[in-house]
Structure formats: C-alpha cells, structure tokens
Design an enzyme around this catalytic site. Structure first.
Site, short mmCIF file in Angstrom:
data_model
loop_
_atom_site.label_atom_id
_atom_site.label_comp_id
_atom_site.label_asym_id
_atom_site.label_seq_id
_atom_site.Cartn_x
_atom_site.Cartn_y
_atom_site.Cartn_z
N ASP A 16 0.79 -1.24 0.00
CA ASP A 16 0.00 0.00 0.00
C ASP A 16 0.83 1.30 0.00
OD1 ASP A 16 -1.88 -2.00 0.27
OD2 ASP A 16 -2.82 -1.21 2.08
N HIS A 59 -10.65 0.76 -2.66
CA HIS A 59 -11.97 0.59 -2.05
C HIS A 59 -13.10 1.20 -2.87
CE1 HIS A 59 -10.20 -1.06 1.51
NE2 HIS A 59 -9.70 0.05 1.98
N HIS A 63 -17.30 2.03 0.92
CA HIS A 63 -16.80 0.79 1.51
C HIS A 63 -17.24 0.67 2.97
CE1 HIS A 63 -13.49 -2.10 2.72
NE2 HIS A 63 -13.96 -2.64 1.60
N HIS A 92 -10.78 6.42 2.61
CA HIS A 92 -9.41 6.39 2.10
C HIS A 92 -9.34 5.37 0.97
CE1 HIS A 92 -9.54 2.80 4.60
NE2 HIS A 92 -8.58 2.32 3.82
N LYS A 117 -6.70 -4.62 -3.75
CA LYS A 117 -7.38 -5.38 -2.70
C LYS A 117 -8.39 -4.49 -1.99
CE LYS A 117 -3.78 -4.40 0.74
NZ LYS A 117 -4.53 -3.60 1.70
N CYS A 162 -2.09 -3.64 7.60
CA CYS A 162 -1.91 -4.35 6.32
C CYS A 162 -0.57 -5.08 6.24
CB CYS A 162 -2.09 -3.38 5.16
SG CYS A 162 -3.82 -2.82 5.02
C1 VGL Z 1 -4.60 0.01 5.94
C2 VGL Z 1 -6.30 0.46 7.41
C3 VGL Z 1 -7.21 0.49 6.38
C4 VGL Z 1 -3.16 -0.26 5.73
C5 VGL Z 1 -5.50 0.02 4.90
O1 VGL Z 1 -2.66 -0.10 4.59
O2 VGL Z 1 -2.49 -0.66 6.71
N1 VGL Z 1 -5.01 0.22 7.20
N2 VGL Z 1 -6.79 0.26 5.12
ZN ZN Z 2 -8.20 0.32 3.51
#
Ligand code: VGL
Ligand code: ZN
Length: 218
Positions: A16, A59, A63, A92, A117, A162
């Site tokens: 991410d 997302h 979401h 986000h 994802k 994540c």
């Molecule tokens: C993440 C919370 C929600 C991450 C992604 O990348 O760690 N955390 N979505």
């Molecule tokens: Zn997320």
C-alpha cells in the site's frame, strides 16, 4: 547478517505505497511517517533484490470499513460485521482517486505485479493474500508460486494492520517471510505493535532491516 538473494525466489512485497496514507492526503488516512518509508523502499529496490509486487488498497466509494457508512460512528471505533470485528477508518483508498494511486516516487522498475485489494464493498482486506473474512482469497499466493517465489520480504504501510496481516498470511501460505521493519510505517501504540510482532515471530516470521537486505553491514 546479510542475505544471498536469488532473482527468481526472492521478492519484495510493498504494501500500500499510496498517498491516501500520507500527509499529502490529510483528509484521508494519514499514517505518521508513511512518506518516510518511500526512500527506504526505493533504496532496497536499488539493491540486489530482483523483483517486487505492490499491493494497492482499492476501495468502493462507500466501503463498509469507512466510518462514514455507519451513522453515528467515528474512525477507530469497531463494528461487528458478518465476518467479525472491523475497525472503522476515515474514507481512504477510494478506487481511481488521486490518493489511491501508487505513490509517484516509488521506483517501479522492478515491480512486476500490482494487486488491488479491498475492492468488495462489504469486505475489507488488510492482507494482500486474504480478505478480512479470512476466506476470500486474492490469488496472490498462487501467483507467487506460479512464478517461483519462495521467500518474501515485506515493507510498506502500515504495521500492525496491512503489513502484519500480509506477513501472517504469507507465512501461512508457506513462504519464508521477513518483515523489513525500518521500511514499514507504524500506526498506534507501541504495545500493540510489540504484541503483533511477538505474534508474528511465534509463527516463524522474522524481522530484518533495509541495510541487511541491501547487503550492507554484512
Ligand atoms: C490500511 C487500514 C485500512 C493499511 C488500509 O494499509 O495498513 N489500514 N486500510
Ligand atoms: Zn483500507
């Protein structure tokens, strides 16, 4: 210590690396220090590792992990969803928005696959391998096996969400799994981060640094 890296068997999994998690997007989900991991990741990518895969939080605009979809609820509260407890986040990583792009600074020369994802509206996906219902696969393990990967080095945004969930599923899928700790951002209190690290280590996951992966201080 240092690693002898094999071009086919070793792969950097970058979790991410998206502006939505950075100060660039203050109204999304800024994680303290997230931008600071980008140069560390780029330094790893400039070293002996041959290949990388990137995961991308992608997302639906409404979401179910967004607090905005649960009237009266605030980010960081939890809700019970059919698959279990889910932390609520600010909006986000909304698909096809600027914040959800791969960060422009990431050196993509060695990136051979980008896996999106969390695209199902009703299921979150912290892990790059399995959604948060712990059942819906993403195909990543099968893809990695198909191209001959055996050992994964995991970096990115963010521990203990994540990054740690991805590491846990990587090890469960049979990959030798290392977390490159200084190439990961951290969200939340130290005791939660330490507890998660202990849980991962109990599963055979090990922690290393960008310098060790780069072959310095060998
Ligand atoms: C993440 C919370 C929600 C991450 C992604 O990348 O760690 N955390 N979505
Ligand atoms: Zn997320």
């Amino acid at each position: 210590m240092s690693f002898t890296l094999h071009p086919e068997e070793d792969l950097l999994l970058v979790v991410d690396p998206q502006p939505t998690f950075m100060a660039l997007c203050p109204d999304e989900l800024p994680v303290p220090g997230a931008e600071a991991v980008m140069p560390v990741i780029n330094r790893i990518l400039a070293g002996p590792i041959a290949r990388a895969v990137v995961t991308q939080d992608w997302h639906h605009p409404r979401h179910l992990s967004f607090a905005s979809q649960h009237p009266g609820r605030r980010p960081l509260e939890t809700v019970d969803l059919p698959y279990g407890t889910q932390v609520l986040w600010p909006d986000h990583g909304v698909r096809a928005t600027p914040g959800a792009a791969i960060h422009a600074d990431l050196d993509q020369a060695k990136v051979v696959m980008i896996l999106r994802k969390g695209f199902r509206q009703a299921i979150d996906s912290y892990s790059g391998f399995r959604e948060n219902d712990r059942q819906t696969g993403t195909g990543l393990a099968e893809w990695l096996r198909a191209v001959g990967v055996r050992r994964l080095f995991i970096a990115g945004i963010t521990r203990p969400f994540c990054v740690d969930w991805t590491a846990e599923d990587a090890a469960a899928a049979g990959f030798e799994t290392w977390v490159v700790e200084d190439a990961c951002s951290r969200l939340g209190p130290d005791d939660a981060l330490d507890a998660s690290r202990n849980r991962l280590e109990a599963q055979g996951i090990r922690f290393t640094t960008a310098d060790q992966l780069h072959g310095e201080n060998a």
